[in-house]
Design a protein around this motif. Structure first.
Motif, PDB file in Angstrom:
ATOM      1  N   GLN A 119       0.840  -1.188   0.000  1.00 19.06           N
ATOM      2  CA  GLN A 119       0.000   0.000   0.000  1.00 19.06           C
ATOM      3  C   GLN A 119       0.878   1.241   0.000  1.00 19.06           C
ATOM      4  O   GLN A 119       1.783   1.367   0.822  1.00 19.06           O
ATOM      5  N   GLN A 120       0.593   2.145  -0.934  1.00 20.80           N
ATOM      6  CA  GLN A 120       1.377   3.354  -1.066  1.00 20.80           C
ATOM      7  C   GLN A 120       0.899   4.431  -0.094  1.00 20.80           C
ATOM      8  O   GLN A 120      -0.285   4.527   0.198  1.00 20.80           O
ATOM      9  N   PRO A 121       1.806   5.249   0.426  1.00 18.91           N
ATOM     10  CA  PRO A 121       1.382   6.342   1.311  1.00 18.91           C
ATOM     11  C   PRO A 121       0.676   7.435   0.533  1.00 18.91           C
ATOM     12  O   PRO A 121       0.638   7.431  -0.701  1.00 18.91           O
ATOM     13  N   ALA A 122       0.103   8.377   1.273  1.00 16.52           N
ATOM     14  CA  ALA A 122      -0.619   9.482   0.635  1.00 16.52           C
ATOM     15  C   ALA A 122       0.314  10.330  -0.216  1.00 16.52           C
ATOM     16  O   ALA A 122      -0.049  10.815  -1.273  1.00 16.52           O
ATOM     17  N   ASP A 123       1.549  10.501   0.261  1.00 10.98           N
ATOM     18  CA  ASP A 123       2.529  11.280  -0.483  1.00 10.98           C
ATOM     19  C   ASP A 123       3.248  10.350  -1.456  1.00 10.98           C
ATOM     20  O   ASP A 123       4.243   9.705  -1.115  1.00 10.98           O
ATOM     21  N   THR A 124       2.731  10.248  -2.665  1.00 16.37           N
ATOM     22  CA  THR A 124       3.297   9.314  -3.638  1.00 16.37           C
ATOM     23  C   THR A 124       4.585   9.839  -4.260  1.00 16.37           C
ATOM     24  O   THR A 124       5.227   9.116  -5.017  1.00 16.37           O
ATOM     25  N   THR A 125       4.975  11.095  -3.972  1.00 18.41           N
ATOM     26  CA  THR A 125       6.219  11.611  -4.521  1.00 18.41           C
ATOM     27  C   THR A 125       7.435  11.047  -3.794  1.00 18.41           C
ATOM     28  O   THR A 125       8.542  11.100  -4.315  1.00 18.41           O
ATOM     29  N   SER A 126       7.249  10.525  -2.614  1.00 13.67           N
ATOM     30  CA  SER A 126       8.360   9.963  -1.865  1.00 13.67           C
ATOM     31  C   SER A 126       8.729   8.594  -2.423  1.00 13.67           C
ATOM     32  O   SER A 126       7.864   7.798  -2.749  1.00 13.67           O
ATOM     33  N   PRO A 127      10.041   8.307  -2.522  1.00 13.95           N
ATOM     34  CA  PRO A 127      10.437   6.965  -2.994  1.00 13.95           C
ATOM     35  C   PRO A 127      10.219   5.893  -1.958  1.00 13.95           C
ATOM     36  O   PRO A 127      10.325   4.710  -2.270  1.00 13.95           O
ATOM     37  N   TRP A 128       9.906   6.302  -0.708  1.00 14.88           N
ATOM     38  CA  TRP A 128       9.732   5.331   0.361  1.00 14.88           C
ATOM     39  C   TRP A 128       8.255   5.101   0.628  1.00 14.88           C
ATOM     40  O   TRP A 128       7.466   6.042   0.667  1.00 14.88           O
ATOM     41  N   SER A 129       7.889   3.841   0.803  1.00 13.74           N
ATOM     42  CA  SER A 129       6.519   3.534   1.214  1.00 13.74           C
ATOM     43  C   SER A 129       6.345   3.708   2.718  1.00 13.74           C
ATOM     44  O   SER A 129       5.221   3.734   3.206  1.00 13.74           O
ATOM     45  N   ALA A 130       7.439   3.780   3.450  1.00  8.48           N
ATOM     46  CA  ALA A 130       7.409   4.097   4.882  1.00  8.48           C
ATOM     47  C   ALA A 130       8.753   4.711   5.233  1.00  8.48           C
ATOM     48  O   ALA A 130       9.805   4.192   4.853  1.00  8.48           O
ATOM     49  N   ASP A 131       8.732   5.856   5.943  1.00 16.59           N
ATOM     50  CA  ASP A 131       9.941   6.549   6.390  1.00 16.59           C
ATOM     51  C   ASP A 131       9.654   7.078   7.790  1.00 16.59           C
ATOM     52  O   ASP A 131       9.121   8.177   7.962  1.00 16.59           O
ATOM     53  N   LEU A 132       9.990   6.254   8.795  1.00 15.57           N
ATOM     54  CA  LEU A 132       9.558   6.524  10.164  1.00 15.57           C
ATOM     55  C   LEU A 132      10.744   6.491  11.104  1.00 15.57           C
ATOM     56  O   LEU A 132      11.723   5.766  10.890  1.00 15.57           O
ATOM     57  N   GLU A 133      10.645   7.317  12.156  1.00 17.74           N
ATOM     58  CA  GLU A 133      11.607   7.238  13.264  1.00 17.74           C
ATOM     59  C   GLU A 133      10.909   6.517  14.411  1.00 17.74           C
ATOM     60  O   GLU A 133       9.855   6.948  14.878  1.00 17.74           O
ATOM     61  N   VAL A 134      11.480   5.414  14.836  1.00 18.06           N
ATOM     62  CA  VAL A 134      10.869   4.584  15.865  1.00 18.06           C
ATOM     63  C   VAL A 134      11.873   4.343  16.979  1.00 18.06           C
ATOM     64  O   VAL A 134      13.074   4.616  16.835  1.00 18.06           O
ATOM     65  N   ARG A 135      11.367   3.830  18.051  1.00 27.57           N
ATOM     66  CA  ARG A 135      12.213   3.443  19.194  1.00 27.57           C
ATOM     67  C   ARG A 135      11.865   2.008  19.547  1.00 27.57           C
ATOM     68  O   ARG A 135      10.694   1.674  19.768  1.00 27.57           O
ATOM     69  N   ASP A 136      12.890   1.152  19.579  1.00 25.55           N
ATOM     70  CA  ASP A 136      12.633  -0.253  19.863  1.00 25.55           C
ATOM     71  C   ASP A 136      12.554  -0.477  21.363  1.00 25.55           C
ATOM     72  O   ASP A 136      12.703   0.453  22.176  1.00 25.55           O
ATOM     73  N   TYR A 137      12.336  -1.742  21.732  1.00 32.77           N
ATOM     74  CA  TYR A 137      12.162  -2.068  23.138  1.00 32.77           C
ATOM     75  C   TYR A 137      13.457  -1.921  23.928  1.00 32.77           C
ATOM     76  O   TYR A 137      13.422  -1.856  25.157  1.00 32.77           O
ATOM     77  N   ALA A 138      14.593  -1.861  23.260  1.00 27.67           N
ATOM     78  CA  ALA A 138      15.864  -1.635  23.954  1.00 27.67           C
ATOM     79  C   ALA A 138      16.157  -0.170  24.146  1.00 27.67           C
ATOM     80  O   ALA A 138      17.205   0.174  24.688  1.00 27.67           O
ATOM     81  N   GLY A 139      15.278   0.706  23.716  1.00 26.21           N
ATOM     82  CA  GLY A 139      15.458   2.135  23.896  1.00 26.21           C
ATOM     83  C   GLY A 139      16.300   2.785  22.820  1.00 26.21           C
ATOM     84  O   GLY A 139      16.649   3.966  22.953  1.00 26.21           O
ATOM     85  N   ARG A 140      16.622   2.087  21.750  1.00 24.73           N
ATOM     86  CA  ARG A 140      17.417   2.676  20.681  1.00 24.73           C
ATOM     87  C   ARG A 140      16.510   3.418  19.702  1.00 24.73           C
ATOM     88  O   ARG A 140      15.417   2.954  19.378  1.00 24.73           O
ATOM     89  N   ASP A 141      17.025   4.549  19.223  1.00 26.21           N
ATOM     90  CA  ASP A 141      16.323   5.331  18.206  1.00 26.21           C
ATOM     91  C   ASP A 141      16.711   4.805  16.830  1.00 26.21           C
ATOM     92  O   ASP A 141      17.898   4.651  16.516  1.00 26.21           O
ATOM     93  N   LEU A 142      15.695   4.529  15.991  1.00 24.05           N
ATOM     94  CA  LEU A 142      15.917   3.930  14.680  1.00 24.05           C
ATOM     95  C   LEU A 142      15.181   4.712  13.608  1.00 24.05           C
ATOM     96  O   LEU A 142      14.107   5.267  13.855  1.00 24.05           O
TER      97      LEU A 142
END
Length: 774
Positions: free
Chosen positions: A491-514
């Motif tokens: 599924q494509q995001p609303a912004d179809t101009t982006s080459p990424w289908s997902a571009d997110l900053e997340v934090r895992d259960y170990a507390g690392r920023d990804l």
């Protein structure tokens, strides 16, 4: 894509044309209703398998060898035949398959004796012989005395095929305007079954020809010896109501013809052939050839089925289907002959199906080789050698299959090398990389991904397993997990101009920023094939940003504190009533301290605008502009400047950070007040553009020179100070406005004419709902 589509299209077209040609060929051959000896042999086997019980009401009185031995050599006196007829008084009809074309010169009285006997019998049918069945020119009839006494006459000619076999019978023909029927038809009419006779004639069609439905092999019909009937050995009850045929049966006497049911013996006598026709009429049974169009359809249909099987199935299964079609064609012909009494000649269909497999195999091989050549050329063009392997040379179209297979093997080796090259390249990437198929199952992982999950305390993901458990163990936020799951499903995001289908900053259960990025993978035809996901650890970067924020707060506090102290001392000195020159000095100190504070504020705000995370919420630009005008109304009124707001303001919704946007608007309004002379007017308004909202601040100042417009928004750039007066600042306010505009996907623009004032415009994207409405 054209390289792959064109060969397939040509293959489909060639297959369609081959199917049409084979079907038309089979139909044309089938319309001939038989292809000679092969169809004749098949018909004979089918006719032999379609036998039935002999009719008990049909009796053959055979002039056999025993009768010849007792009564003497042939021919016998006609008085003997007269005595036989007297024994057949109770028969329904008697057919004498004996030629009486000339008067008896040896025993002249025998003709009269036989004529009287025929007359007494009253149901006797005598034979006639035509020189030919269709359009006869001569006829051989019994002598007049016998002909006048007979109840009827009928021809006994047999229609012989080119191979000498009697398969057909002509039931009726015209001679000099008179209609002559076959003896079997005449016997039915004499026996009171004219309706059955007419029914058989009507079924035969315009040429009055049928395929004889033989009841069985030779001697299948009920037969008695001429001698036994003459002696009275056969009771009269056995003869009453029967159709009796009298004919020659003895060895070397009379006519015997090969028939479909008597190939393996000497043949079948003419009298028995007449008996089979008689039973066919009584049973309302006759074998006919269908119309040519029907047989053409019967021949073309198996060919179409064979082509369909060859098109859809593997060669092995297609071969089995073709063999099965052979059996089905033969079985269908036999079933139609037995049940529908129609003989569909199967040779055309068999020949068509037999041609299908080799011709289709040739076409498929040519198409496969052509496709192979095109793909090899495409591989050479799109994927040059990368591991020092030799470039494959596409062979000519006249090359053999083995040589092309060799080229294919070399090309596949290049593909395997390319796959290894890509796999090693991905494995050497520092970021954790996973490749998923279109179903969301993991198909590849690099070494960095294995190490990441091991540090997370998880078992490394296995190939073929879904990504659900990876997301649950890695991402804690439900909304983020759903967003990544949508990306993995294509599924494509609303912004179809982006080459990424997902571009997110997340934090895992170990507390690392990804940073989690998902990019779709497509086939050469553009279809979704899967997703590649990368996990980039930015924990150190975020830690450095937090340290920078602390540093900024430290610098802000340490730079503010001395300046604030200076201002406090200056105020205390002014209140103590110092000398005038000392007051000017203190005023100067106060101005510089204020400038330092503004510099610190502008620098801090610019730095934060460049680095902070934008918390996008839905805001009304009209409300923000109203608040900014209200905030600077007193400052403008102090300088006798009219600060006007164009009414009514539209509901201009955008998505962004309220604090940054509010400060950007305030910077524009503050600049307009600073650089406008007294007794002027500043107009603030909002206009709508396709997909954007434009906030305009128009002043009536001295304007900006054209050469200064290009560096107006650069940090620490103060243009036009000589003409506009030094009003303080370090040139960071407009740089802050530009940074805020660009971080929100917009822009800031300026138009100015020296002496006529300037217009600063902040252009921001409309919220999605407003953009859709517009």
């Amino acid at each position: 894509m054209a390289d792959t589509a064109d060969p397939l299209d040509r293959t489909s077209h060639s297959g369609l044309w081959l199917t049409v040609v084979l079907a038309v060929l089979a139909a044309v051959l089938g319309s001939l209703n038989g292809l000679g000896r092969v169809d004749q042999i098949l018909y004979d086997r089918a006719a032999m398998m379609s036998g039935r019980e002999a009719d008990p009401d049909i009796l053959i009185v055979a002039i056999d060898d025993a009768s010849i031995d007792t009564l003497g050599r042939w021919p016998w006196r006609r008085a003997v035949h007269a005595a036989l007829l007297d024994r057949l008084q109770g028969a329904r009809a008697v057919g004498l398959d004996l030629i009486f074309a000339e008067n008896d010169t040896v025993n002249p009285n025998d003709d009269l004796i036989l004529a009287n006997s025929i007359r007494r019998n009253g149901h006797t049918v005598l034979p006639v012989v035509l020189d030919r069945l269709h359009r006869p020119t001569a006829i051989e009839v019994p002598i007049p005395a016998l002909a006048q006494a007979a109840a009827s006459e009928g021809f006994i000619n047999a229609r012989i095929d080119s191979d000498g076999v009697v398969r057909e019978a002509v039931l009726s023909t015209q001679f000099r305007g008179d209609r002559w029927n076959h003896m079997a038809i005449s016997m039915l009419e004499v026996g009171g079954q004219a309706e059955q006779a007419q029914r058989l004639l009507q079924r035969a069609g315009p040429d009055a020809t049928i395929l004889i439905p033989y009841a069985g092999r030779t001697a299948h019909m009920r037969t008695v010896s001429y001698l036994s009937v003459l002696r009275g050995d056969l009771p009269a009850e056995e003869l009453r109501g029967k159709y009796v045929l009298v004919g020659a049966w003895a060895t070397g006497l009379g006519d015997a013809y090969p028939t479909p049911v008597s190939h393996d013996i000497s043949g079948m006598s003419g009298v028995e052939i007449i008996a089979n026709l008689l039973q066919a009429a009584r049973d309302n049974r006759s074998f006919l050839r269908p119309p040519p169009a029907w047989n053409a359809l019967f021949s073309a249909l198996p060919v179409l089925l064979a082509c369909l099987a060859l098109w859809r199935l593997s060669p092995k299964r297609a071969l089995l289907v073709s063999i099965a079609l052979f059996g089905c064609i033969l079985l269908a012909s036999w079933l139609l002959l037995v049940n529908a009494q129609l003989w569909f000649a199967p040779t055309a269909a068999l020949a068509g199906v037999a041609l299908c497999y080799p011709l289709w195999s040739w076409r498929s091989q040519e198409a496969a080789l052509r496709y192979m050549d095109n793909e090899l050329r495409r591989l050479q063009r799109e994927y040059p050698p990368i591991l020092n392997e030799a470039r494959a040379q596409v062979t000519s179209t006249s090359a053999s299959l083995e040589s092309r297979v060799g080229e294919l093997q070399r090309a596949l080796a290049r593909v395997r090398n390319l796959r290894r090259f890509l796999a090693d390249g991905l494995d050497g990437m520092p970021d954790a990389t996973l490749v998923f198929d279109q179903e969301g199952r993991m198909q590849f992982r690099n070494q960095a991904a294995v190490m990441y999950f091991q540090r997370l305390g998880m078992r490394p993901p296995r190939v073929g397993h879904p990504a659900t458990h990876l997301l649950e163990k890695t991402i804690s936020d439900d909304a983020t997990r759903q967003r990544v799951a949508d990306a993995l499903s294509g599924q494509q995001p609303a912004d179809t101009t982006s080459p990424w289908s997902a571009d997110l900053e997340v934090r895992d259960y170990a507390g690392r920023d990804l940073i989690l990025k998902c990019a779709p993978i497509h086939t050469a035809e553009g279809h979704f094939a899967g997703t590649v996901a990368t996990l980039t650890d930015i924990s150190r970067i975020r830690q450095a940003e937090r340290q920078r924020e602390e540093t900024l707060r430290f610098i802000s506090h340490d730079m503010r504190a001395p300046q604030s102290s200076i201002l406090a001392l200056v105020e205390m000195k002014q209140e103590s009533g110092a000398e005038t020159d000392q007051g000017d000095t203190l005023a100067r100190i106060a101005m510089l301290a204020n400038r330092t504070l503004h510099l610190v504020d502008d620098f801090v705000h610019l730095t934060r605008a460049e680095s902070m995370t934008i918390s996008a919420v839905e805001l009304d630009l009209g409300s923000l502009l109203q608040d900014g005008v209200d905030e600077f109304w007193a400052s403008a009124h102090k300088r006798n400047i009219t600060l006007a707001l164009q009414m009514p303001l539209p509901a201009a919704y955008v998505r962004g950070d309220q604090t940054l946007l509010m400060r950007a608007l305030c910077n524009l309004i503050d600049n307009a007040i600073k650089y406008s002379p007294a007794h002027t007017r500043i107009e603030c308004g909002i206009n709508e553009e396709p997909g954007f909202w434009r906030v305009s601040i128009r002043d009536q100042g001295q304007g900006i020179a054209p050469e200064d417009l290009t560096r107006l928004f650069e940090p620490f750039s103060r243009v036009g100070v000589e003409t506009r007066g030094d009003v303080g600042g370090a040139g960071l306010g407009l740089a802050f406005v530009r940074t805020v505009a660009e971080r929100h996907g917009g822009s800031v623009e300026v138009s100015s004419e020296p002496g006529a004032g300037s217009v600063f415009s902040l252009r921001l994207p409309a919220a999605p709902e407003d953009a859709a409405a517009a």
